[in-house]
Each structure stands twice: as structure tokens, then as C-alpha cells.
Design a protein around this motif. Structure first.
Motif, short mmCIF file in Angstrom:
data_model
loop_
_atom_site.label_atom_id
_atom_site.label_comp_id
_atom_site.label_asym_id
_atom_site.label_seq_id
_atom_site.Cartn_x
_atom_site.Cartn_y
_atom_site.Cartn_z
N PRO A 63 -45.01 -170.35 22.53
CA PRO A 63 -45.38 -169.10 21.85
C PRO A 63 -45.22 -167.85 22.72
CG PRO A 63 -47.05 -170.75 21.46
CD PRO A 63 -46.11 -171.29 22.50
N SER A 64 -45.30 -167.98 24.03
CA SER A 64 -45.19 -166.81 24.88
C SER A 64 -43.79 -166.20 24.84
CB SER A 64 -45.56 -167.17 26.33
OG SER A 64 -44.62 -168.08 26.85
N GLN A 65 -42.78 -166.98 24.54
CA GLN A 65 -41.42 -166.48 24.46
C GLN A 65 -41.03 -166.09 23.03
OE1 GLN A 65 -39.47 -165.93 27.06
NE2 GLN A 65 -41.04 -166.69 28.45
N ALA A 66 -41.84 -166.40 22.05
CA ALA A 66 -41.45 -166.20 20.66
C ALA A 66 -41.34 -164.73 20.27
CB ALA A 66 -42.45 -166.90 19.75
N GLY A 67 -42.16 -163.84 20.84
CA GLY A 67 -42.18 -162.46 20.42
C GLY A 67 -40.99 -161.64 20.87
N TYR A 68 -40.26 -162.07 21.85
CA TYR A 68 -39.19 -161.27 22.42
C TYR A 68 -37.80 -161.77 22.08
CZ TYR A 68 -42.96 -159.15 24.96
OH TYR A 68 -44.11 -158.50 25.28
N SER A 69 -37.69 -162.67 21.13
CA SER A 69 -36.37 -163.16 20.76
C SER A 69 -35.91 -162.54 19.46
CB SER A 69 -36.41 -164.69 20.64
OG SER A 69 -37.32 -165.06 19.62
N TYR A 70 -34.66 -162.61 19.18
CA TYR A 70 -34.04 -162.15 17.94
C TYR A 70 -34.26 -160.65 17.69
CZ TYR A 70 -33.78 -167.14 17.17
OH TYR A 70 -33.53 -168.47 17.32
N GLY A 71 -34.15 -159.84 18.72
CA GLY A 71 -34.20 -158.40 18.57
C GLY A 71 -35.56 -157.83 18.25
N TYR A 72 -36.62 -158.50 18.64
CA TYR A 72 -37.98 -158.01 18.39
C TYR A 72 -38.24 -156.75 19.20
CZ TYR A 72 -43.06 -157.71 18.59
OH TYR A 72 -44.35 -157.27 18.53
N LYS A 73 -38.73 -155.70 18.53
CA LYS A 73 -39.10 -154.46 19.21
C LYS A 73 -40.55 -154.15 18.89
CE LYS A 73 -34.49 -152.48 18.98
NZ LYS A 73 -33.66 -151.39 18.47
N PRO A 74 -41.39 -153.95 19.89
CA PRO A 74 -42.78 -153.65 19.61
C PRO A 74 -42.95 -152.27 18.99
CG PRO A 74 -42.35 -153.48 21.95
CD PRO A 74 -41.11 -154.03 21.31
N HIS A 75 -43.95 -152.12 18.16
CA HIS A 75 -44.26 -150.84 17.53
C HIS A 75 -45.19 -150.06 18.45
CE1 HIS A 75 -45.13 -147.92 14.46
NE2 HIS A 75 -46.43 -148.13 14.63
N CYS A 76 -44.74 -148.91 18.94
CA CYS A 76 -45.51 -148.11 19.88
C CYS A 76 -45.83 -146.74 19.28
CB CYS A 76 -44.75 -147.91 21.18
SG CYS A 76 -44.41 -149.44 22.05
N PHE A 77 -46.99 -146.21 19.64
CA PHE A 77 -47.36 -144.86 19.27
C PHE A 77 -48.22 -144.26 20.36
CE2 PHE A 77 -50.50 -147.70 17.56
CZ PHE A 77 -51.71 -147.08 17.80
N VAL A 78 -48.37 -142.93 20.34
CA VAL A 78 -49.15 -142.23 21.35
C VAL A 78 -50.50 -141.88 20.75
CG1 VAL A 78 -49.29 -140.20 22.82
CG2 VAL A 78 -47.10 -141.32 22.46
N LYS A 79 -51.55 -142.32 21.43
CA LYS A 79 -52.91 -142.08 20.97
C LYS A 79 -53.55 -141.02 21.86
CE LYS A 79 -57.21 -144.66 20.40
NZ LYS A 79 -57.82 -145.99 20.58
N LYS A 80 -54.19 -140.02 21.26
CA LYS A 80 -54.85 -138.97 22.01
C LYS A 80 -56.35 -139.26 22.08
CE LYS A 80 -51.62 -135.29 20.91
NZ LYS A 80 -51.45 -133.96 20.32
N VAL A 81 -56.89 -139.26 23.30
CA VAL A 81 -58.29 -139.52 23.51
C VAL A 81 -58.93 -138.26 24.07
CG1 VAL A 81 -59.98 -140.94 24.72
CG2 VAL A 81 -57.85 -141.96 23.93
N LYS A 82 -59.99 -137.81 23.42
CA LYS A 82 -60.67 -136.59 23.82
C LYS A 82 -61.94 -136.95 24.58
CE LYS A 82 -62.58 -132.49 21.55
NZ LYS A 82 -62.82 -131.90 20.23
#
Length: 57
Positions: A21-40
Motif C-alpha cells: 500500500p505504501s507504493q500504491a498512491g504514487y503510481s499511474y500518474g497520481y498527483k496529490p491535491h494541494c492548497f494554501v491554508k492561511k493561519v491567523k
């Protein structure tokens, strides 16, 4: 002798089941969804501090 072979087979299956399972997320063109969070936050003197944190899922 038979117990040693059976226990070795069980150990090998257990090791492979954790490794797969540790290798499953990065195969077949998987791209993580990233966003910028602002913390006040506020410092000791009451000044506003805004931190930008990158979060990927």
C-alpha cells in the motif's frame, strides 16, 4: 521443520502486505491535491501574524 516453513511464509506475506500500500498512491500518474491554508495568530504584543501553510492530500 514444517513449523519453520509455515512461520517464514506467514512473515513474508505480512511484510509484503505492509509494503504494497505504501507504493500504491504514487503510481499511474497520481498527483496529490494541494492548497494554501492561511493561519491567523497573534504575537505577544497583539500584532497579527498570518502564516501560509501548504497542505497536500
Amino acid at each position: 521443520m514444517r513449523k519453520i516453513i509455515v512461520s517464514a511464509a506467514i512473515a513474508a506475506v505480512a511484510a509484503l502486505s505492509f509494503a504494497a500500500p505504501s507504493q500504491a498512491g504514487y503510481s499511474y500518474g497520481y498527483k496529490p491535491h494541494c492548497f494554501v491554508k492561511k493561519v491567523k495568530a497573534y504575537d505577544y504584543y497583539g500584532n497579527v501574524i498570518i502564516k501560509k501553510i501548504k497542505v497536500c492530500k
